[in-house]
Design a protein around this motif. Sequence first.
Motif, short mmCIF file in Angstrom:
data_model
loop_
_atom_site.label_atom_id
_atom_site.label_comp_id
_atom_site.label_asym_id
_atom_site.label_seq_id
_atom_site.Cartn_x
_atom_site.Cartn_y
_atom_site.Cartn_z
N ALA A 58 4.13 -15.86 -10.51
CA ALA A 58 3.79 -15.55 -9.04
C ALA A 58 2.65 -14.38 -9.03
O ALA A 58 2.00 -14.15 -8.22
CB ALA A 58 5.10 -14.88 -8.48
N LEU A 59 2.59 -13.44 -10.37
CA LEU A 59 1.68 -12.58 -10.49
C LEU A 59 0.41 -13.18 -10.86
O LEU A 59 -0.67 -12.46 -11.22
CB LEU A 59 2.07 -11.58 -11.32
CG LEU A 59 3.01 -10.71 -10.90
CD1 LEU A 59 3.72 -9.86 -12.01
CD2 LEU A 59 2.71 -9.80 -9.71
N ARG A 60 0.33 -14.27 -11.18
CA ARG A 60 -0.90 -15.09 -11.81
C ARG A 60 -1.15 -14.41 -13.24
O ARG A 60 -2.54 -14.01 -13.47
CB ARG A 60 -1.85 -15.22 -11.14
CG ARG A 60 -1.78 -16.12 -9.61
CD ARG A 60 -2.76 -16.14 -8.85
NE ARG A 60 -2.63 -16.97 -7.57
CZ ARG A 60 -2.29 -16.38 -6.43
NH1 ARG A 60 -2.31 -15.44 -6.28
NH2 ARG A 60 -2.15 -17.36 -5.52
N ILE A 61 -0.36 -14.38 -14.16
CA ILE A 61 -0.49 -13.68 -15.51
C ILE A 61 0.15 -14.57 -16.25
O ILE A 61 1.04 -15.38 -16.02
CB ILE A 61 -0.13 -12.24 -15.64
CG1 ILE A 61 1.27 -11.98 -15.36
CG2 ILE A 61 -0.87 -11.23 -14.59
CD1 ILE A 61 1.80 -10.54 -15.73
N SER A 62 -0.10 -14.37 -17.70
CA SER A 62 0.41 -15.37 -18.70
C SER A 62 2.09 -14.70 -18.76
O SER A 62 2.29 -13.49 -18.97
CB SER A 62 -0.17 -15.31 -19.74
OG SER A 62 0.69 -15.50 -21.13
N ALA A 63 2.89 -15.85 -18.94
CA ALA A 63 4.34 -15.33 -19.19
C ALA A 63 4.51 -14.63 -20.48
O ALA A 63 5.02 -13.77 -20.69
CB ALA A 63 5.20 -16.68 -19.38
N GLU A 64 3.42 -14.98 -21.77
CA GLU A 64 3.48 -14.12 -22.91
C GLU A 64 3.10 -12.89 -22.79
O GLU A 64 3.89 -12.00 -23.45
CB GLU A 64 2.40 -14.92 -23.49
CG GLU A 64 2.27 -14.39 -25.07
CD GLU A 64 1.26 -14.87 -25.98
OE1 GLU A 64 0.77 -14.41 -26.83
OE2 GLU A 64 0.53 -16.15 -25.63
N THR A 65 2.43 -12.46 -21.70
CA THR A 65 2.25 -11.05 -21.31
C THR A 65 3.45 -10.25 -21.07
O THR A 65 3.88 -9.22 -21.67
CB THR A 65 1.22 -10.94 -20.35
OG1 THR A 65 0.05 -11.65 -20.40
CG2 THR A 65 0.85 -9.46 -19.95
N LEU A 66 4.29 -11.01 -20.43
CA LEU A 66 5.55 -10.43 -19.98
C LEU A 66 6.75 -10.31 -21.07
O LEU A 66 7.28 -9.43 -21.34
CB LEU A 66 6.35 -11.05 -18.75
CG LEU A 66 5.41 -10.72 -17.43
CD1 LEU A 66 6.28 -11.24 -16.26
CD2 LEU A 66 5.16 -9.16 -17.03
#
Length: 129
Positions: free
Chosen positions: A59-67
């Motif tokens: 939803a945030l358009r960031i990588s899941a790896e980042t989270l």
Amino acid sequence: MASLNVGSLGEYIREQRRNAQYSLRQLADAAGVSNPYLSQIERGLRKPSAEILQQIAKALRISAETLYVQAGILEERHGDAPGLRVAILADPLISERQKQALLAVYEAFLKENRESAEPAADKAAETGG
């Protein structure tokens, strides 16, 4: 595997949400989670599953790896420039494809440098220098 760092994870998600100019309700809707649940995550009261983190990341358009890294589920890859990969993956101004391309170029440079350093190290070992 590191322990889940919920407080800073929630702060990070809140920061990313604000950067994306989403209200709490908008992000909750986009991620498919309830508004109260997302609020609890942001305040560090709940530990989201990897699946929920993936939904939020999408939803945030960031990588899941980042989270996952932020949550302590994954360790930062490699010891070199640890913040660089996270910064690239978290940048909301470039697409996922562009992020992956940047990371691929960076990895290619690192590999090239490692390979060129190995012959020099071997030569130094041979000559005793």
